[in-house]
Design a protein around this motif. Structure first.
Motif, PDB file in Angstrom:
ATOM      1  N   MET A 175       0.811  -1.223   0.000  1.00 29.86           N
ATOM      2  CA  MET A 175       0.000   0.000   0.000  1.00 29.86           C
ATOM      3  C   MET A 175       0.846   1.275   0.000  1.00 29.86           C
ATOM      4  N   PRO A 176       1.835   1.409   0.903  1.00 30.82           N
ATOM      5  CA  PRO A 176       2.678   2.614   0.846  1.00 30.82           C
ATOM      6  C   PRO A 176       3.455   2.729  -0.466  1.00 30.82           C
ATOM      7  N   LEU A 186      15.121   0.392   1.270  1.00 25.23           N
ATOM      8  CA  LEU A 186      14.356   0.537   2.509  1.00 25.23           C
ATOM      9  C   LEU A 186      13.138  -0.378   2.509  1.00 25.23           C
ATOM     10  N   ARG A 187      12.505  -0.488   1.360  1.00 23.37           N
ATOM     11  CA  ARG A 187      11.341  -1.376   1.246  1.00 23.37           C
ATOM     12  C   ARG A 187      11.754  -2.830   1.497  1.00 23.37           C
ATOM     13  N   PHE A 201       7.444   6.804   1.699  1.00 23.56           N
ATOM     14  CA  PHE A 201       6.132   7.295   1.238  1.00 23.56           C
ATOM     15  C   PHE A 201       5.879   8.706   1.757  1.00 23.56           C
ATOM     16  N   TYR A 202       6.092   8.913   3.062  1.00 24.89           N
ATOM     17  CA  TYR A 202       5.857  10.237   3.646  1.00 24.89           C
ATOM     18  C   TYR A 202       6.805  11.279   3.068  1.00 24.89           C
ATOM     19  N   VAL A 203       8.088  10.910   2.956  1.00 27.26           N
ATOM     20  CA  VAL A 203       9.073  11.850   2.405  1.00 27.26           C
ATOM     21  C   VAL A 203       8.732  12.185   0.956  1.00 27.26           C
ATOM     22  N   VAL A 260       8.751   0.501   5.207  1.00 24.98           N
ATOM     23  CA  VAL A 260       7.911   0.751   4.043  1.00 24.98           C
ATOM     24  C   VAL A 260       7.195   2.104   4.049  1.00 24.98           C
ATOM     25  N   ASN A 261       7.091   2.746   5.194  1.00 27.42           N
ATOM     26  CA  ASN A 261       6.304   3.976   5.278  1.00 27.42           C
ATOM     27  C   ASN A 261       7.131   5.246   5.119  1.00 27.42           C
TER      28      ASN A 261
END
Length: 449
Positions: A235-236, A370-371, A380-382, A376-377
């Motif tokens: 999902m991310p 990183l994944r 995504f945020y960055v 995993v998140n």
């Protein structure tokens, strides 16, 4: 470990190039049929590409999860994760196929497809959309094969698909070998048949070279933990891809304000630059598979060192290729267009690309690495924050508000890539990803259960 990396990178590089060539060949062959056909199929493929993002939610998770399980020697867990991934992508594929088939007219009208293109657009989308589930299943199988270092097989299948698609396009678009000339419908049939053959071959490879069978006892009761982990990774990852696609749509809108020359320059430069970061994609994916194995084995320090090595390799090769493109790219631009404004603007952009590719190489590497660790998140945020604030926001300020045009926008792209790159390097060095793996969590569940 470096020898293993080289064996992974080359097949992934070739496969990625072949996937790109599939779309290029379709466009070139349809252009000989009619410009309207190319325009209609281009709009349809935007919708189909969004569907592929839905399928990749599970595929992203499959590669990471299976790599960690194989590294830890948890083969039954790997079989469970692969089985759940194939089952879920099959169901999702049928649902998406139905939506694309029955909703094609409404979707294309929403996309603003002009009436004179609607007939060809609907014909193509109904055929390709109806068999989209072929690609959904193929992505899940390919992801599991890659996790087991069997990257050569997806590459060979992609090569076969390219050959079949070229033959099918030639036969059905133009009416050769006694077949009727079907135009766009012929291209759609050729694409669908090629993907169907790809799925069948991948299933054969899966059972003969990777997983001989899927025992029912491994799926009773249903392994909800594997489904949860697949979605937690996927999902991310898919959200990041969707955010990036959305930011590119916004940037295209801004470039469109500058005029046709700016839009054409961006298109030419983008197509040339793709071949620069193709290597970074291959190194990132190959390194991620090995990092996943090492994390699964509990060799966190070795994973860290491998990550540092793949990052340096991606940066060095990308910068060298970008420099060569900046030096000799003028010849490519002159071959593509005789508009001096476009050529001069393109030359400046290709030199900006040298700085941009440093950040892009790091970002491609970081998202994969990183994944692979289970972190995993963070990316995504960055990605969402920096892409929209810097890439889109500064594109407006530099390109539109302060009047630097496409050059100013490209500078903002370089800032975006390098700012994210610096953030990701600090994340990797912090080692906070070391506690994010899935193997430990699974072991704890197995013990307490």
């Amino acid at each position: 470990m470096k020898s293993k990396l080289s064996k992974l990178v080359l097949p992934i590089f070739i496969e990625t190039a072949l996937v790109m060539m599939l779309g290029v060949v379709d466009t070139m062959m349809l252009s000989q049929h009619s410009d309207n056909a190319v325009a209609a199929v281009g709009v349809v493929n935007q919708l189909v590409n969004l569907a592929v993002l839905v399928f990749q939610v599970i595929s992203f998770g499959t590669t990471v999860l299976c790599a960690q399980y194989l590294g830890a020697g948890l083969k039954e867990r790997m079989v469970q994760a692969t089985g759940v991934a194939i089952a879920l992508n099959t169901v999702t594929g049928f649902v998406v196929s139905a939506l694309l088939y029955f909703g094609c007219t409404l979707m294309l009208q929403t996309m603003g497809l002009r009436p004179e293109l609607m007939g060809e657009g609907v014909s193509y989308m109904r055929i390709v959309g109806a068999f989209a589930f072929f690609q959904a299943i193929s992505l899940a199988i390919s992801a599991s094969l890659r996790s087991a270092d069997k990257v050569i097989y997806p590459m060979m299948v992609t090569l076969v698909v390219n050959i079949l698609n070229i033959i099918g396009n030639y036969t059905l678009i133009f009416g050769k070998f006694g077949m009727p000339a079907m135009g766009v419908e012929g291209a759609a049939i050729s694409t669908s048949i090629s993907r169907g053959v790809s799925m069948i071959i991948l299933f054969i490879i899966l059972f003969r070279k990777h997983i001989p069978s899927f025992p029912l006892c491994l799926f009773r009761p249903f392994p909800w933990v594997e489904l949860k982990n697949l979605l937690k990774i996927g999902m991310p990852a898919a959200g990041e891809e969707i955010s990036y696609c959305g930011s590119q749509v916004a940037i295209t809108f801004l470039i469109n304000i500058l005029g046709n020359e700016a839009l054409a320059t961006r298109t030419y430069c983008w197509n040339m630059v793709f071949f620069v970061y193709l290597f970074s994609i291959a190194v990132g994916q190959g390194g991620a598979i090995l990092i996943g194995h090492l994390v699964g084995e509990g060799k966190v320090h070795a994973a860290y060192l491998l990550g540092c090595y793949t990052r340096r390799l991606a940066i060095i090769v990308s910068v060298i290729l970008a420099l060569l493109l900046a030096i000799f790219g003028v010849h490519g631009l002159e071959w593509l267009t005789d508009n001096r404004n476009i050529i001069e603007m393109g030359i400046i952009i290709l030199w900006i690309e040298v700085a941009l590719e440093i950040g892009r190489a790091i970002n491609i590497w970081a998202t994969q690495a990183l994944r692979a660790t289970g972190d995993v998140n963070y990316q995504f945020y960055v990605g969402v924050i920096v892409q929209w604030l810097v890439s889109v926001g500064f594109s407006y300020l530099l390109g539109i508000h302060w009047g630097y045009g496409l050059i100013g926008m490209w500078i903002s792209f370089a800032l975006d890539e390098n700012i994210r790159g610096i953030i990701f390097i600090y994340r990797w060095r912090s080692m906070k990803w070391a506690s994010k793996g899935f193997v430990k969590k699974v072991s704890e569940i197995k013990i307490t259960g």
